[in-house]
Scaffold this motif. Sequence first.
Motif, PDB file in Angstrom:
ATOM      1  N   TYR A  43      46.347  34.330  32.745  1.00 50.03           N
ATOM      2  CA  TYR A  43      45.498  34.134  33.814  1.00 50.03           C
ATOM      3  C   TYR A  43      44.558  32.777  33.683  1.00 50.03           C
ATOM      4  O   TYR A  43      44.451  32.087  34.956  1.00 50.03           O
ATOM      5  N   GLU A  81      44.876  30.270  37.001  1.00 48.88           N
ATOM      6  CA  GLU A  81      43.813  30.116  37.461  1.00 48.88           C
ATOM      7  C   GLU A  81      43.431  28.517  37.692  1.00 48.88           C
ATOM      8  O   GLU A  81      43.123  27.975  38.913  1.00 48.88           O
ATOM      9  N   ASN A  86      46.101  35.635  44.815  1.00 48.81           N
ATOM     10  CA  ASN A  86      45.049  35.854  43.969  1.00 48.81           C
ATOM     11  C   ASN A  86      45.106  36.372  42.579  1.00 48.81           C
ATOM     12  O   ASN A  86      45.860  37.543  42.402  1.00 48.81           O
ATOM     13  N   ASN A  87      45.193  35.664  41.538  1.00 47.82           N
ATOM     14  CA  ASN A  87      45.570  35.894  40.338  1.00 47.82           C
ATOM     15  C   ASN A  87      45.004  37.429  39.730  1.00 47.82           C
ATOM     16  O   ASN A  87      45.581  38.091  39.219  1.00 47.82           O
ATOM     17  N   ARG A  88      43.656  37.329  40.136  1.00 47.16           N
ATOM     18  CA  ARG A  88      42.987  38.624  39.560  1.00 47.16           C
ATOM     19  C   ARG A  88      43.626  39.957  40.536  1.00 47.16           C
ATOM     20  O   ARG A  88      43.649  40.969  39.867  1.00 47.16           O
TER      21      ARG A  88
END
Lengths: 276, 324
Positions: free
Chosen positions: B161, B165, B247-249
Amino acid sequence: MDTNPDRTVSGAAAPPILAVEALTRSFGGLTAVDRCSFRVDAGRITGIIGPNGAGKTTIFNMVAGALPPSSGRILFDGDDVSSLPTHELFHRGIVRTFQIPHEFGRLTVLENLMVVPTSQPGERLWRVWTSPARVRRREREVWERAEDTLRFLTLWDLRDELATNLSGGQKKLLELGRAMMTEPRLVLLDEPGAGVNPTLLVKLRDMIRQLNQRRGYTFVIIEHDMDLIASLCERVIVLAEGSVLTEGTMDAVRRDPRVIDAYLGGGGEGGAAHGG
Amino acid sequence: MEQLYGIFVYAVFLLTMGGIYAVLTLGLNIQWGFTGLFNAGVAGFFAIGAYTTAFLTTAPSARHFGGFELPAGAGMVAAMVASALIAWGVARICIRLRSDYLAIATLGIAEIFRLVLKNETWATNGARGVSLIPKPFEHLPEPWNQVAMLLLVFAIVLVLYGLLERARRAPWGRVMSAIRENEAAARAAGKNVDKLRIEAFILGAAIMGLGGALMAHHIKFIDPNMAEPVSATFLVWVMLVIGGSANNRGAILGALLVWTIWSTTEIITTRLPTEWALKAAYLRIFLVGLALQLILQRYPGGIFRERRLRTSTTASNRGGGSHP
Protein backbone atom coordinates in the motif's frame (compact mmCIF):
# COMPACT_ATOMS: atom_id res chain seq x y z
CA MET A 1 3.97 20.03 -58.54
CA ASP A 2 2.29 23.23 -57.65
CA THR A 3 4.75 23.96 -54.86
CA ASN A 4 6.69 26.91 -56.01
CA PRO A 5 10.39 26.09 -55.73
CA ASP A 6 11.58 29.62 -56.44
CA ARG A 7 9.51 31.29 -53.79
CA THR A 8 11.88 33.70 -52.05
CA VAL A 9 9.68 35.51 -49.59
CA SER A 10 11.81 35.01 -46.49
CA GLY A 11 15.22 34.61 -48.04
CA ALA A 12 15.81 31.46 -50.02
CA ALA A 13 18.75 30.44 -47.82
CA ALA A 14 16.63 29.28 -44.87
CA PRO A 15 15.74 25.59 -45.35
CA PRO A 16 12.16 24.70 -44.48
CA ILE A 17 11.54 23.19 -41.05
CA LEU A 18 9.10 20.72 -42.60
CA ALA A 19 9.12 19.35 -46.12
CA VAL A 20 6.60 16.80 -47.31
CA GLU A 21 7.62 15.00 -50.49
CA ALA A 22 5.21 13.00 -52.65
CA LEU A 23 3.42 11.85 -49.52
CA THR A 24 0.76 9.22 -50.22
CA ARG A 25 -1.66 7.33 -48.05
CA SER A 26 -4.35 4.93 -49.17
CA PHE A 27 -7.04 3.23 -47.16
CA GLY A 28 -8.03 0.18 -49.14
CA GLY A 29 -9.09 1.51 -52.52
CA LEU A 30 -9.32 5.12 -51.39
CA THR A 31 -6.30 7.35 -51.80
CA ALA A 32 -6.75 9.97 -49.09
CA VAL A 33 -3.44 11.69 -49.72
CA ASP A 34 -2.02 11.49 -53.23
CA ARG A 35 1.63 12.44 -53.93
CA CYS A 36 1.29 15.56 -51.83
CA SER A 37 4.29 17.88 -51.52
CA PHE A 38 4.72 21.15 -49.66
CA ARG A 39 7.11 22.99 -47.36
CA VAL A 40 6.69 24.90 -44.15
CA ASP A 41 9.02 27.73 -43.14
CA ALA A 42 10.27 28.06 -39.60
CA GLY A 43 8.87 30.84 -37.46
CA ARG A 44 5.70 31.32 -39.49
CA ILE A 45 2.04 30.43 -39.33
CA THR A 46 1.06 28.36 -42.35
CA GLY A 47 -2.55 27.56 -43.05
CA ILE A 48 -3.88 24.41 -44.67
CA ILE A 49 -7.37 24.66 -46.10
CA GLY A 50 -9.43 22.52 -48.39
CA PRO A 51 -12.86 20.93 -48.62
CA ASN A 52 -13.84 18.02 -46.37
CA GLY A 53 -12.08 14.85 -47.41
CA ALA A 54 -9.15 16.70 -48.97
CA GLY A 55 -6.76 14.77 -46.74
CA LYS A 56 -5.78 17.52 -44.29
CA THR A 57 -6.10 15.54 -41.08
CA THR A 58 -4.56 12.45 -42.70
CA ILE A 59 -1.48 14.54 -43.50
CA PHE A 60 -1.33 15.75 -39.90
CA ASN A 61 -1.63 12.20 -38.67
CA MET A 62 1.32 11.18 -40.83
CA VAL A 63 3.48 14.16 -39.91
CA ALA A 64 2.74 13.56 -36.21
CA GLY A 65 3.52 9.84 -36.51
CA ALA A 66 0.03 8.57 -35.77
CA LEU A 67 -0.26 6.96 -39.19
CA PRO A 68 2.51 5.54 -41.39
CA PRO A 69 2.59 6.87 -44.97
CA SER A 70 2.00 4.43 -47.83
CA SER A 71 4.83 6.15 -49.69
CA GLY A 72 6.67 9.45 -49.84
CA ARG A 73 8.87 11.22 -47.32
CA ILE A 74 8.49 13.62 -44.44
CA LEU A 75 11.59 15.72 -43.74
CA PHE A 76 11.76 17.53 -40.44
CA ASP A 77 14.68 19.91 -40.17
CA GLY A 78 16.35 18.02 -43.00
CA ASP A 79 15.99 14.57 -41.38
CA ASP A 80 13.74 11.88 -42.79
CA VAL A 81 11.21 11.26 -40.00
CA SER A 82 8.65 9.25 -41.99
CA SER A 83 7.07 6.52 -39.85
CA LEU A 84 8.80 7.49 -36.61
CA PRO A 85 6.47 6.86 -33.65
CA THR A 86 4.56 9.82 -32.21
CA HIS A 87 6.51 9.96 -28.97
CA GLU A 88 9.84 10.21 -30.81
CA LEU A 89 8.57 12.99 -33.04
CA PHE A 90 7.39 14.75 -29.91
CA HIS A 91 10.91 14.60 -28.52
CA ARG A 92 12.18 16.15 -31.75
CA GLY A 93 9.74 19.01 -31.26
CA ILE A 94 6.64 18.15 -33.32
CA VAL A 95 3.51 18.67 -31.23
CA ARG A 96 -0.03 18.29 -32.49
CA THR A 97 -3.52 19.07 -31.26
CA PHE A 98 -6.69 17.26 -32.22
CA GLN A 99 -9.75 18.36 -34.14
CA ILE A 100 -11.98 16.80 -31.49
CA PRO A 101 -10.37 17.70 -28.15
CA HIS A 102 -8.45 14.82 -26.60
CA GLU A 103 -8.34 15.73 -22.95
CA PHE A 104 -7.44 13.39 -20.08
CA GLY A 105 -11.00 13.47 -18.78
CA ARG A 106 -10.65 12.30 -15.21
CA LEU A 107 -7.43 14.21 -14.60
CA THR A 108 -7.63 17.78 -13.39
CA VAL A 109 -6.90 20.65 -15.76
CA LEU A 110 -3.58 21.25 -14.02
CA GLU A 111 -2.64 17.57 -14.25
CA ASN A 112 -3.54 17.56 -17.95
CA LEU A 113 -0.66 19.96 -18.49
CA MET A 114 1.69 18.54 -15.87
CA VAL A 115 1.67 15.18 -17.65
CA VAL A 116 3.28 16.64 -20.74
CA PRO A 117 6.88 17.76 -20.02
CA THR A 118 9.69 15.38 -20.85
CA SER A 119 12.43 14.12 -18.54
CA GLN A 120 10.29 13.75 -15.46
CA PRO A 121 12.22 11.48 -13.09
CA GLY A 122 8.93 10.81 -11.31
CA GLU A 123 7.71 8.82 -14.29
CA ARG A 124 10.22 6.15 -13.37
CA LEU A 125 8.97 3.95 -10.61
CA TRP A 126 12.44 3.31 -9.34
CA ARG A 127 13.10 7.03 -8.90
CA VAL A 128 9.77 7.54 -7.16
CA TRP A 129 10.77 5.02 -4.52
CA THR A 130 14.48 5.84 -4.22
CA SER A 131 15.01 9.55 -4.88
CA PRO A 132 11.85 11.41 -3.86
CA ALA A 133 13.73 14.70 -3.41
CA ARG A 134 14.79 14.75 -7.04
CA VAL A 135 11.28 13.86 -8.15
CA ARG A 136 9.84 16.67 -6.03
CA ARG A 137 12.29 19.24 -7.40
CA ARG A 138 11.38 18.51 -10.99
CA GLU A 139 7.71 18.34 -10.06
CA ARG A 140 7.92 21.91 -8.73
CA GLU A 141 9.38 23.14 -12.03
CA VAL A 142 6.66 21.35 -13.96
CA TRP A 143 4.03 22.84 -11.66
CA GLU A 144 5.33 26.36 -12.24
CA ARG A 145 5.33 25.93 -15.96
CA ALA A 146 1.79 24.56 -15.87
CA GLU A 147 0.70 27.49 -13.72
CA ASP A 148 2.19 30.00 -16.17
CA THR A 149 0.54 28.23 -19.07
CA LEU A 150 -2.87 28.10 -17.41
CA ARG A 151 -2.66 31.80 -16.51
CA PHE A 152 -1.80 32.59 -20.14
CA LEU A 153 -4.79 30.52 -21.29
CA THR A 154 -7.02 32.13 -18.63
CA LEU A 155 -7.81 28.66 -17.29
CA TRP A 156 -6.06 29.03 -13.93
CA ASP A 157 -9.31 29.33 -12.00
CA LEU A 158 -10.36 25.96 -13.41
CA ARG A 159 -7.11 24.20 -12.47
CA ASP A 160 -8.75 21.77 -10.04
CA GLU A 161 -11.67 20.93 -12.31
CA LEU A 162 -11.70 17.53 -14.01
CA ALA A 163 -10.97 18.17 -17.67
CA THR A 164 -14.08 16.27 -18.75
CA ASN A 165 -16.20 19.06 -17.19
CA LEU A 166 -14.71 21.83 -19.35
CA SER A 167 -16.66 23.40 -22.21
CA GLY A 168 -15.70 22.57 -25.79
CA GLY A 169 -13.87 25.86 -26.19
CA GLN A 170 -11.98 25.48 -22.92
CA LYS A 171 -10.87 22.02 -24.03
CA LYS A 172 -9.49 23.60 -27.20
CA LEU A 173 -7.46 25.99 -25.07
CA LEU A 174 -6.19 23.07 -23.04
CA GLU A 175 -5.05 21.40 -26.27
CA LEU A 176 -3.02 24.49 -27.07
CA GLY A 177 -1.70 24.43 -23.51
CA ARG A 178 -0.35 20.93 -23.99
CA ALA A 179 1.76 22.21 -26.85
CA MET A 180 3.06 25.01 -24.63
CA MET A 181 4.32 22.62 -21.97
CA THR A 182 7.34 21.69 -24.08
CA GLU A 183 9.71 23.57 -26.37
CA PRO A 184 7.86 22.83 -29.59
CA ARG A 185 9.59 23.52 -32.88
CA LEU A 186 6.51 22.78 -34.95
CA VAL A 187 2.94 22.94 -33.66
CA LEU A 188 0.22 21.32 -35.74
CA LEU A 189 -3.23 22.70 -34.86
CA ASP A 190 -6.14 20.70 -36.27
CA GLU A 191 -9.16 23.01 -36.49
CA PRO A 192 -8.44 25.00 -33.33
CA GLY A 193 -11.48 27.19 -34.01
CA ALA A 194 -14.09 24.47 -34.55
CA GLY A 195 -16.85 24.66 -31.99
CA VAL A 196 -15.34 27.67 -30.24
CA ASN A 197 -17.67 30.62 -29.55
CA PRO A 198 -16.82 33.94 -31.24
CA THR A 199 -15.54 35.68 -28.10
CA LEU A 200 -13.22 32.82 -27.23
CA LEU A 201 -12.17 32.57 -30.87
CA VAL A 202 -10.80 36.14 -30.75
CA LYS A 203 -8.87 35.20 -27.61
CA LEU A 204 -7.57 32.02 -29.18
CA ARG A 205 -6.41 33.91 -32.26
CA ASP A 206 -4.51 36.41 -30.14
CA MET A 207 -2.89 33.61 -28.17
CA ILE A 208 -1.69 31.85 -31.31
CA ARG A 209 -0.32 35.12 -32.64
CA GLN A 210 1.46 35.88 -29.36
CA LEU A 211 3.01 32.42 -29.24
CA ASN A 212 4.26 32.90 -32.79
CA GLN A 213 5.63 36.40 -32.31
CA ARG A 214 6.96 36.29 -28.75
CA ARG A 215 8.02 32.68 -28.41
CA GLY A 216 8.77 32.03 -32.05
CA TYR A 217 6.56 28.94 -32.39
CA THR A 218 6.11 27.65 -35.93
CA PHE A 219 2.46 26.77 -36.57
CA VAL A 220 0.66 24.78 -39.19
CA ILE A 221 -3.09 25.27 -38.88
CA ILE A 222 -5.89 23.29 -40.48
CA GLU A 223 -9.01 25.40 -40.35
CA HIS A 224 -12.35 25.90 -42.03
CA ASP A 225 -12.83 29.38 -40.59
CA MET A 226 -11.44 31.44 -43.46
CA ASP A 227 -11.37 34.66 -41.42
CA LEU A 228 -9.21 33.01 -38.78
CA ILE A 229 -6.84 31.75 -41.47
CA ALA A 230 -6.80 35.12 -43.21
CA SER A 231 -5.91 36.99 -40.05
CA LEU A 232 -3.20 34.57 -38.88
CA CYS A 233 -1.49 33.10 -41.93
CA GLU A 234 0.78 34.80 -44.41
CA ARG A 235 0.78 31.70 -46.52
CA VAL A 236 -1.99 29.24 -47.20
CA ILE A 237 -1.78 25.81 -48.80
CA VAL A 238 -4.96 24.62 -50.50
CA LEU A 239 -5.54 20.87 -50.68
CA ALA A 240 -8.05 19.08 -52.84
CA GLU A 241 -8.46 15.36 -53.35
CA GLY A 242 -5.28 14.54 -51.49
CA SER A 243 -2.80 16.87 -53.15
CA VAL A 244 -1.82 20.51 -53.23
CA LEU A 245 -4.08 22.54 -55.51
CA THR A 246 -2.35 25.85 -55.03
CA GLU A 247 -0.72 27.99 -52.42
CA GLY A 248 -0.09 31.65 -51.69
CA THR A 249 -1.55 34.47 -49.64
CA MET A 250 -5.13 34.14 -48.50
CA ASP A 251 -6.18 36.96 -50.84
CA ALA A 252 -4.63 35.31 -53.88
CA VAL A 253 -6.00 31.92 -52.97
CA ARG A 254 -9.50 33.30 -52.44
CA ARG A 255 -9.60 34.68 -55.96
CA ASP A 256 -8.31 31.48 -57.55
CA PRO A 257 -11.16 29.96 -59.57
CA ARG A 258 -9.77 26.45 -59.06
CA VAL A 259 -10.14 26.89 -55.30
CA ILE A 260 -13.74 27.99 -55.67
CA ASP A 261 -14.31 25.02 -57.92
CA ALA A 262 -12.83 22.60 -55.40
CA TYR A 263 -15.01 23.92 -52.59
CA LEU A 264 -18.16 23.85 -54.62
CA GLY A 265 -17.53 20.46 -56.14
CA GLY A 266 -16.86 21.72 -59.66
CA GLY A 267 -20.31 23.27 -59.97
CA GLY A 268 -18.93 26.78 -59.99
CA GLU A 269 -22.27 28.51 -59.20
CA GLY A 270 -20.86 31.54 -57.47
CA GLY A 271 -18.35 32.12 -54.66
CA ALA A 272 -20.74 32.51 -51.73
CA ALA A 273 -18.79 30.05 -49.59
CA HIS A 274 -15.85 32.38 -49.47
CA GLY A 275 -17.55 35.49 -48.32
CA GLY A 276 -15.46 37.61 -50.59
CA MET B 1 -15.12 -20.21 25.90
CA GLU B 2 -14.39 -22.91 23.36
CA GLN B 3 -16.87 -21.31 21.01
CA LEU B 4 -15.22 -17.89 21.40
CA TYR B 5 -11.88 -19.46 20.63
CA GLY B 6 -13.37 -21.02 17.52
CA ILE B 7 -14.71 -17.67 16.37
CA PHE B 8 -11.31 -16.09 17.02
CA VAL B 9 -9.50 -18.69 14.92
CA TYR B 10 -12.11 -18.33 12.19
CA ALA B 11 -11.72 -14.55 12.21
CA VAL B 12 -7.94 -14.86 11.93
CA PHE B 13 -8.34 -17.24 8.99
CA LEU B 14 -10.92 -14.98 7.36
CA LEU B 15 -8.75 -11.89 7.67
CA THR B 16 -5.67 -13.72 6.37
CA MET B 17 -7.56 -14.81 3.28
CA GLY B 18 -8.99 -11.29 2.90
CA GLY B 19 -5.46 -9.90 3.13
CA ILE B 20 -4.21 -12.28 0.45
CA TYR B 21 -7.07 -11.19 -1.79
CA ALA B 22 -6.12 -7.58 -1.01
CA VAL B 23 -2.68 -8.31 -2.50
CA LEU B 24 -4.33 -9.65 -5.67
CA THR B 25 -6.70 -6.67 -5.82
CA LEU B 26 -3.85 -4.18 -5.39
CA GLY B 27 -2.16 -5.87 -8.35
CA LEU B 28 -5.28 -5.58 -10.51
CA ASN B 29 -5.70 -1.96 -9.41
CA ILE B 30 -2.37 -1.06 -11.01
CA GLN B 31 -3.48 -2.60 -14.29
CA TRP B 32 -7.12 -1.63 -14.45
CA GLY B 33 -7.50 1.16 -11.90
CA PHE B 34 -4.46 3.22 -12.83
CA THR B 35 -3.72 2.24 -16.41
CA GLY B 36 -7.02 0.92 -17.76
CA LEU B 37 -5.70 -2.51 -18.78
CA PHE B 38 -8.55 -5.02 -18.83
CA ASN B 39 -6.75 -8.10 -17.51
CA ALA B 40 -9.28 -10.94 -17.28
CA GLY B 41 -6.52 -13.43 -16.53
CA VAL B 42 -5.83 -12.67 -12.87
CA ALA B 43 -6.16 -16.39 -12.15
CA GLY B 44 -3.27 -17.16 -14.49
CA PHE B 45 -0.76 -15.00 -12.64
CA PHE B 46 -2.16 -16.22 -9.34
CA ALA B 47 -1.50 -19.80 -10.46
CA ILE B 48 2.00 -19.05 -11.73
CA GLY B 49 2.93 -17.52 -8.39
CA ALA B 50 1.36 -20.34 -6.38
CA TYR B 51 2.96 -23.16 -8.37
CA THR B 52 6.36 -21.45 -8.54
CA THR B 53 6.66 -21.23 -4.79
CA ALA B 54 5.13 -24.70 -4.38
CA PHE B 55 7.82 -26.26 -6.59
CA LEU B 56 10.63 -24.37 -4.88
CA THR B 57 9.72 -24.74 -1.22
CA THR B 58 8.29 -28.27 -0.89
CA ALA B 59 10.34 -31.34 -0.01
CA PRO B 60 11.29 -33.60 -2.94
CA SER B 61 8.37 -35.70 -4.11
CA ALA B 62 7.83 -38.22 -6.89
CA ARG B 63 4.43 -36.69 -7.58
CA HIS B 64 5.51 -33.32 -8.87
CA PHE B 65 8.37 -31.29 -10.25
CA GLY B 66 10.72 -29.36 -7.99
CA GLY B 67 11.11 -30.00 -4.30
CA PHE B 68 14.06 -27.75 -3.56
CA GLU B 69 13.09 -27.00 0.05
CA LEU B 70 13.90 -23.31 -0.31
CA PRO B 71 12.64 -20.92 2.38
CA ALA B 72 9.17 -19.44 1.82
CA GLY B 73 10.60 -15.94 1.38
CA ALA B 74 12.72 -17.09 -1.56
CA GLY B 75 9.66 -18.85 -2.99
CA MET B 76 7.63 -15.63 -2.85
CA VAL B 77 10.34 -13.58 -4.54
CA ALA B 78 10.68 -16.25 -7.23
CA ALA B 79 6.89 -16.25 -7.65
CA MET B 80 6.95 -12.52 -8.35
CA VAL B 81 9.83 -12.89 -10.80
CA ALA B 82 8.15 -15.79 -12.63
CA SER B 83 4.85 -13.92 -12.91
CA ALA B 84 6.67 -10.81 -14.10
CA LEU B 85 8.56 -12.74 -16.78
CA ILE B 86 5.45 -14.43 -18.10
CA ALA B 87 3.55 -11.13 -17.95
CA TRP B 88 6.31 -9.60 -20.06
CA GLY B 89 5.83 -12.30 -22.68
CA VAL B 90 2.03 -11.97 -22.62
CA ALA B 91 2.26 -8.16 -22.77
CA ARG B 92 4.62 -8.26 -25.73
CA ILE B 93 1.94 -10.12 -27.66
CA CYS B 94 -1.26 -8.41 -26.58
CA ILE B 95 -0.61 -5.06 -24.88
CA ARG B 96 -1.62 -3.12 -27.98
CA LEU B 97 -5.04 -4.75 -28.10
CA ARG B 98 -8.02 -2.57 -27.31
CA SER B 99 -9.39 -3.23 -23.84
CA ASP B 100 -12.15 -5.70 -24.73
CA TYR B 101 -9.79 -7.74 -26.90
CA LEU B 102 -7.14 -7.63 -24.19
CA ALA B 103 -9.74 -9.10 -21.82
CA ILE B 104 -10.48 -11.96 -24.21
CA ALA B 105 -6.79 -12.65 -24.81
CA THR B 106 -5.81 -12.64 -21.14
CA LEU B 107 -8.79 -14.79 -20.18
CA GLY B 108 -7.77 -17.30 -22.83
CA ILE B 109 -4.14 -17.33 -21.75
CA ALA B 110 -5.10 -17.88 -18.10
CA GLU B 111 -7.29 -20.81 -19.12
CA ILE B 112 -4.40 -22.28 -21.10
CA PHE B 113 -2.21 -22.08 -17.98
CA ARG B 114 -4.89 -23.79 -15.91
CA LEU B 115 -5.35 -26.61 -18.39
CA VAL B 116 -1.59 -27.12 -18.67
CA LEU B 117 -1.36 -27.34 -14.88
CA LYS B 118 -4.23 -29.81 -14.87
CA ASN B 119 -2.93 -32.06 -17.63
CA GLU B 120 0.86 -32.04 -17.28
CA THR B 121 0.55 -34.54 -14.48
CA TRP B 122 4.27 -35.45 -14.38
CA ALA B 123 5.13 -31.91 -13.28
CA THR B 124 2.09 -30.74 -11.36
CA ASN B 125 0.41 -33.91 -10.12
CA GLY B 126 -2.57 -32.81 -12.22
CA ALA B 127 -5.92 -32.26 -10.58
CA ARG B 128 -4.68 -33.76 -7.30
CA GLY B 129 -2.46 -30.71 -6.88
CA VAL B 130 0.68 -30.06 -4.85
CA SER B 131 0.39 -30.57 -1.13
CA LEU B 132 2.61 -30.21 1.95
CA ILE B 133 3.69 -26.72 0.99
CA PRO B 134 5.45 -25.33 4.06
CA LYS B 135 3.67 -22.54 5.90
CA PRO B 136 5.66 -19.78 7.60
CA PHE B 137 5.56 -19.95 11.42
CA GLU B 138 3.92 -23.40 11.42
CA HIS B 139 6.30 -24.54 14.17
CA LEU B 140 4.64 -22.05 16.54
CA PRO B 141 1.84 -23.40 18.77
CA GLU B 142 -1.82 -22.89 17.80
CA PRO B 143 -3.22 -20.28 17.44
CA TRP B 144 -0.04 -18.20 17.34
CA ASN B 145 1.12 -19.72 14.06
CA GLN B 146 -2.15 -18.50 12.49
CA VAL B 147 -1.83 -15.07 14.09
CA ALA B 148 1.78 -14.76 12.89
CA MET B 149 0.69 -15.63 9.34
CA LEU B 150 -2.03 -12.98 9.55
CA LEU B 151 0.52 -10.41 10.70
CA LEU B 152 2.86 -11.36 7.85
CA VAL B 153 0.09 -10.96 5.27
CA PHE B 154 -0.96 -7.63 6.72
CA ALA B 155 2.62 -6.40 6.83
CA ILE B 156 2.93 -7.24 3.13
CA VAL B 157 -0.36 -5.47 2.34
CA LEU B 158 0.83 -2.42 4.27
CA VAL B 159 4.20 -2.25 2.51
CA LEU B 160 2.52 -2.67 -0.88
CA TYR B 161 0.00 0.00 0.00
CA GLY B 162 2.77 2.43 0.96
CA LEU B 163 4.77 1.82 -2.21
CA LEU B 164 1.76 1.93 -4.52
CA GLU B 165 0.31 5.06 -2.92
CA ARG B 166 3.59 6.83 -3.51
CA ALA B 167 3.61 5.60 -7.09
CA ARG B 168 0.03 6.73 -7.63
CA ARG B 169 0.66 10.25 -6.35
CA ALA B 170 3.89 10.60 -8.30
CA PRO B 171 4.15 11.56 -11.98
CA TRP B 172 4.21 7.81 -12.61
CA GLY B 173 0.61 7.45 -11.46
CA ARG B 174 -0.34 10.56 -13.38
CA VAL B 175 1.05 9.34 -16.68
CA MET B 176 -0.59 5.93 -16.22
CA SER B 177 -3.97 7.59 -15.63
CA ALA B 178 -3.38 9.78 -18.67
CA ILE B 179 -2.92 6.63 -20.77
CA ARG B 180 -6.10 5.21 -19.27
CA GLU B 181 -8.03 8.39 -20.09
CA ASN B 182 -6.81 8.98 -23.64
CA GLU B 183 -4.20 6.88 -25.32
CA ALA B 184 -3.86 9.04 -28.45
CA ALA B 185 -3.36 12.19 -26.40
CA ALA B 186 -0.77 10.45 -24.23
CA ARG B 187 1.14 9.52 -27.38
CA ALA B 188 0.81 13.11 -28.60
CA ALA B 189 2.25 14.22 -25.27
CA GLY B 190 5.40 12.28 -26.07
CA LYS B 191 4.73 9.28 -23.87
CA ASN B 192 5.91 5.84 -24.91
CA VAL B 193 2.49 4.37 -24.27
CA ASP B 194 3.28 0.75 -25.11
CA LYS B 195 6.30 0.68 -22.84
CA LEU B 196 4.41 2.24 -19.94
CA ARG B 197 1.46 -0.12 -20.36
CA ILE B 198 3.81 -3.11 -20.37
CA GLU B 199 5.41 -1.76 -17.20
CA ALA B 200 2.05 -1.49 -15.43
CA PHE B 201 1.02 -4.94 -16.65
CA ILE B 202 4.23 -6.53 -15.37
CA LEU B 203 4.11 -4.78 -12.00
CA GLY B 204 0.48 -5.79 -11.48
CA ALA B 205 1.18 -9.38 -12.52
CA ALA B 206 4.18 -9.65 -10.18
CA ILE B 207 1.97 -8.58 -7.28
CA MET B 208 -0.69 -11.10 -8.32
CA GLY B 209 2.05 -13.75 -8.34
CA LEU B 210 2.93 -12.76 -4.79
CA GLY B 211 -0.75 -13.15 -3.88
CA GLY B 212 -0.76 -16.64 -5.38
CA ALA B 213 2.39 -17.58 -3.45
CA LEU B 214 0.90 -16.34 -0.18
CA MET B 215 -2.23 -18.38 -0.85
CA ALA B 216 -0.19 -21.53 -1.54
CA HIS B 217 1.74 -21.14 1.72
CA HIS B 218 -1.36 -20.28 3.70
CA ILE B 219 -3.49 -23.20 2.48
CA LYS B 220 -0.39 -25.45 2.22
CA PHE B 221 -1.91 -26.84 -0.95
CA ILE B 222 -2.52 -25.75 -4.53
CA ASP B 223 -4.47 -27.36 -7.35
CA PRO B 224 -5.66 -26.15 -10.76
CA ASN B 225 -9.21 -25.60 -9.47
CA MET B 226 -7.96 -22.72 -7.36
CA ALA B 227 -7.14 -20.95 -10.62
CA GLU B 228 -10.74 -21.18 -11.87
CA PRO B 229 -11.91 -17.89 -13.41
CA VAL B 230 -14.76 -17.57 -10.91
CA SER B 231 -12.85 -17.91 -7.67
CA ALA B 232 -9.73 -16.04 -8.74
CA THR B 233 -10.40 -13.60 -11.60
CA PHE B 234 -14.08 -12.79 -11.13
CA LEU B 235 -13.90 -12.38 -7.37
CA VAL B 236 -10.86 -10.09 -7.56
CA TRP B 237 -12.60 -7.91 -10.14
CA VAL B 238 -15.70 -7.63 -7.96
CA MET B 239 -13.48 -6.66 -5.03
CA LEU B 240 -11.80 -3.89 -6.98
CA VAL B 241 -14.98 -2.51 -8.50
CA ILE B 242 -16.88 -2.52 -5.19
CA GLY B 243 -13.99 -1.07 -3.20
CA GLY B 244 -13.25 1.62 -5.74
CA SER B 245 -11.16 1.34 -8.85
CA ALA B 246 -7.99 3.50 -8.96
CA ASN B 247 -8.06 3.83 -5.18
CA ASN B 248 -5.62 1.65 -3.22
CA ARG B 249 -7.62 1.92 -0.02
CA GLY B 250 -10.69 0.92 -1.98
CA ALA B 251 -8.88 -2.14 -3.33
CA ILE B 252 -8.02 -3.31 0.19
CA LEU B 253 -11.45 -2.55 1.63
CA GLY B 254 -13.19 -4.25 -1.30
CA ALA B 255 -11.09 -7.38 -0.85
CA LEU B 256 -11.86 -7.64 2.87
CA LEU B 257 -15.54 -6.87 2.40
CA VAL B 258 -16.25 -9.18 -0.51
CA TRP B 259 -14.19 -12.00 0.97
CA THR B 260 -16.19 -11.72 4.21
CA ILE B 261 -19.48 -11.92 2.27
CA TRP B 262 -18.20 -14.77 0.08
CA SER B 263 -16.83 -16.71 3.01
CA THR B 264 -19.63 -16.28 5.52
CA THR B 265 -22.26 -17.30 2.98
CA GLU B 266 -20.31 -20.54 2.69
CA ILE B 267 -20.98 -21.22 6.38
CA ILE B 268 -24.68 -21.09 5.66
CA THR B 269 -24.63 -23.06 2.41
CA THR B 270 -22.54 -25.93 3.78
CA ARG B 271 -25.13 -26.50 6.51
CA LEU B 272 -27.95 -27.00 4.06
CA PRO B 273 -28.98 -30.51 3.09
CA THR B 274 -26.81 -31.93 0.31
CA GLU B 275 -29.29 -31.54 -2.52
CA TRP B 276 -29.63 -27.85 -1.61
CA ALA B 277 -25.96 -27.25 -0.89
CA LEU B 278 -25.04 -27.98 -4.47
CA LYS B 279 -27.45 -25.38 -5.78
CA ALA B 280 -26.53 -22.92 -3.05
CA ALA B 281 -22.97 -22.78 -4.36
CA TYR B 282 -24.37 -20.99 -7.39
CA LEU B 283 -26.55 -18.86 -5.16
CA ARG B 284 -23.35 -17.42 -3.67
CA ILE B 285 -22.18 -16.23 -7.05
CA PHE B 286 -25.62 -14.73 -7.56
CA LEU B 287 -25.44 -12.99 -4.19
CA VAL B 288 -22.05 -11.45 -4.96
CA GLY B 289 -23.45 -10.21 -8.27
CA LEU B 290 -26.41 -8.72 -6.44
CA ALA B 291 -24.12 -6.99 -3.93
CA LEU B 292 -22.17 -5.57 -6.86
CA GLN B 293 -25.39 -4.17 -8.37
CA LEU B 294 -26.60 -2.64 -5.12
CA ILE B 295 -23.27 -1.05 -4.24
CA LEU B 296 -22.75 0.38 -7.72
CA GLN B 297 -26.25 1.89 -7.66
CA ARG B 298 -25.33 3.71 -4.47
CA TYR B 299 -21.62 4.37 -5.22
CA PRO B 300 -21.02 4.42 -8.99
CA GLY B 301 -17.24 4.73 -8.61
CA GLY B 302 -16.99 2.14 -5.83
CA ILE B 303 -16.97 2.84 -2.11
CA PHE B 304 -13.79 4.91 -2.28
CA ARG B 305 -13.65 7.07 -5.39
CA GLU B 306 -10.55 7.93 -7.34
CA ARG B 307 -8.84 11.00 -5.88
CA ARG B 308 -6.86 13.55 -7.81
CA LEU B 309 -4.50 16.34 -6.92
CA ARG B 310 -6.25 19.48 -5.70
CA THR B 311 -4.18 22.62 -5.39
CA SER B 312 -6.18 23.97 -2.46
CA THR B 313 -4.83 21.22 -0.22
CA THR B 314 -1.26 21.46 -1.49
CA ALA B 315 -1.01 25.26 -1.55
CA SER B 316 1.51 25.18 1.29
CA ASN B 317 3.89 22.76 -0.42
CA ARG B 318 3.43 23.48 -4.08
CA GLY B 319 4.24 20.56 -6.26
CA GLY B 320 5.20 18.49 -3.28
CA GLY B 321 3.53 15.36 -4.53
CA SER B 322 -0.09 15.18 -5.50
CA HIS B 323 -1.60 14.43 -2.14
CA PRO B 324 -5.37 14.51 -2.49
